[in-house]
Design a protein around this motif. Structure first.
Motif, mmCIF file in Angstrom:
data_model
loop_
_atom_site.group_PDB
_atom_site.id
_atom_site.type_symbol
_atom_site.label_atom_id
_atom_site.label_comp_id
_atom_site.label_asym_id
_atom_site.label_seq_id
_atom_site.Cartn_x
_atom_site.Cartn_y
_atom_site.Cartn_z
ATOM 1 N N GLU A 35 68.842 -45.180 18.147
ATOM 2 C CA GLU A 35 68.758 -45.694 19.511
ATOM 3 C C GLU A 35 67.754 -46.848 19.595
ATOM 4 O O GLU A 35 68.032 -47.871 20.223
ATOM 5 C CB GLU A 35 68.348 -44.569 20.475
ATOM 6 C CG GLU A 35 69.427 -43.535 20.687
ATOM 7 C CD GLU A 35 68.956 -42.293 21.405
ATOM 8 O OE1 GLU A 35 69.816 -41.525 21.864
ATOM 9 O OE2 GLU A 35 67.719 -42.064 21.505
ATOM 10 N N GLY A 63 79.949 -44.300 13.693
ATOM 11 C CA GLY A 63 79.650 -43.051 14.382
ATOM 12 C C GLY A 63 78.230 -43.011 14.920
ATOM 13 O O GLY A 63 77.995 -42.582 16.056
ATOM 14 N N SER A 66 77.964 -45.467 17.878
ATOM 15 C CA SER A 66 78.664 -44.927 19.035
ATOM 16 C C SER A 66 77.844 -43.825 19.711
ATOM 17 O O SER A 66 77.691 -43.805 20.944
ATOM 18 C CB SER A 66 80.026 -44.375 18.610
ATOM 19 O OG SER A 66 80.691 -43.813 19.708
ATOM 20 N N LYS A 67 77.293 -42.944 18.913
ATOM 21 C CA LYS A 67 76.475 -41.850 19.443
ATOM 22 C C LYS A 67 75.224 -42.398 20.135
ATOM 23 O O LYS A 67 74.854 -41.957 21.222
ATOM 24 C CB LYS A 67 76.083 -40.907 18.294
ATOM 25 C CG LYS A 67 75.345 -39.677 18.708
ATOM 26 C CD LYS A 67 75.097 -38.782 17.498
ATOM 27 C CE LYS A 67 74.263 -37.574 17.878
ATOM 28 N NZ LYS A 67 73.975 -36.729 16.714
ATOM 29 N N ASP A 70 76.217 -44.161 23.481
ATOM 30 C CA ASP A 70 76.509 -43.168 24.520
ATOM 31 C C ASP A 70 75.229 -42.536 25.058
ATOM 32 O O ASP A 70 75.069 -42.355 26.267
ATOM 33 C CB ASP A 70 77.445 -42.082 23.987
ATOM 34 C CG ASP A 70 78.857 -42.586 23.750
ATOM 35 O OD1 ASP A 70 79.215 -43.666 24.263
ATOM 36 O OD2 ASP A 70 79.614 -41.889 23.031
ATOM 37 N N SER A 71 74.308 -42.216 24.176
ATOM 38 C CA SER A 71 73.042 -41.622 24.582
ATOM 39 C C SER A 71 72.215 -42.589 25.430
ATOM 40 O O SER A 71 71.632 -42.200 26.454
ATOM 41 C CB SER A 71 72.244 -41.185 23.350
ATOM 42 O OG SER A 71 70.998 -40.646 23.735
#
Length: 151
Positions: A35, A63, A66-67, A70-71
């Motif tokens: 992040e 992946g 994307s994670k 989204d977070s």
């Protein structure tokens, strides 16, 4: 052969040092390393603002990006904006809620460069800049040749 191993070990050591220094930002803002990477990347690379850009240029997995995206959206630090010409393409835009994270990342980046370049003279730093430009140019040219050969 030894130079080869030393070079790769040196590159990994530089990355590990930066990641270790970035951990304090992650802890302070309850972020994962990915992040923080996404926020730092978007802040430092205007115009490179898609998940695909991050995957390609930062070398992270689809992946993981994307994670993280989204977070960060759930944390109100990031938003997706559809491309005006291609609705399938989403631009990532940092929100004002990410400002303190961006500032902390900038601070860590300054500390990192101050640390790794400590003790270098102005002439040595100029030599480093020239070396880096040539190195990156060679890499870019080799990459282009490889693309041409793949076609």
């Amino acid at each position: 052969m030894r130079k080869n191993a030393e070079t790769w070990m040196g590159i990994r050591a530089v990355l590990r040092l930066y990641e270790k220094m970035l951990r304090k930002v992650c802890a302070r803002h309850q972020l994962t390393g990915t992040e923080a990477d996404v926020i730092g990347f978007l802040h430092n690379n205007p115009g490179k603002d898609t998940a695909a850009d991050i995957v390609e240029l930062r070398g992270l997995s689809k992946g993981a990006v994307s994670k993280a995206v989204d977070s960060l959206i759930r944390k109100s630090m990031l938003e997706k904006i559809p491309d005006k010409k291609d609705r399938r393409k989403q631009h990532l835009c940092l929100r004002s809620e990410a400002q303190s994270v961006r500032e902390d990342i900038e601070s860590v980046q300054e500390e990192f460069w101050d640390t790794v370049l400590e003790g270098f003279t102005a002439a040595e730093l100029e030599g480093y800049e020239q070396f880096k430009k040539k190195l990156l140019k060679n890499i870019e040219q080799a990459t282009e040749r490889m693309k041409d050969n793949e076609s």
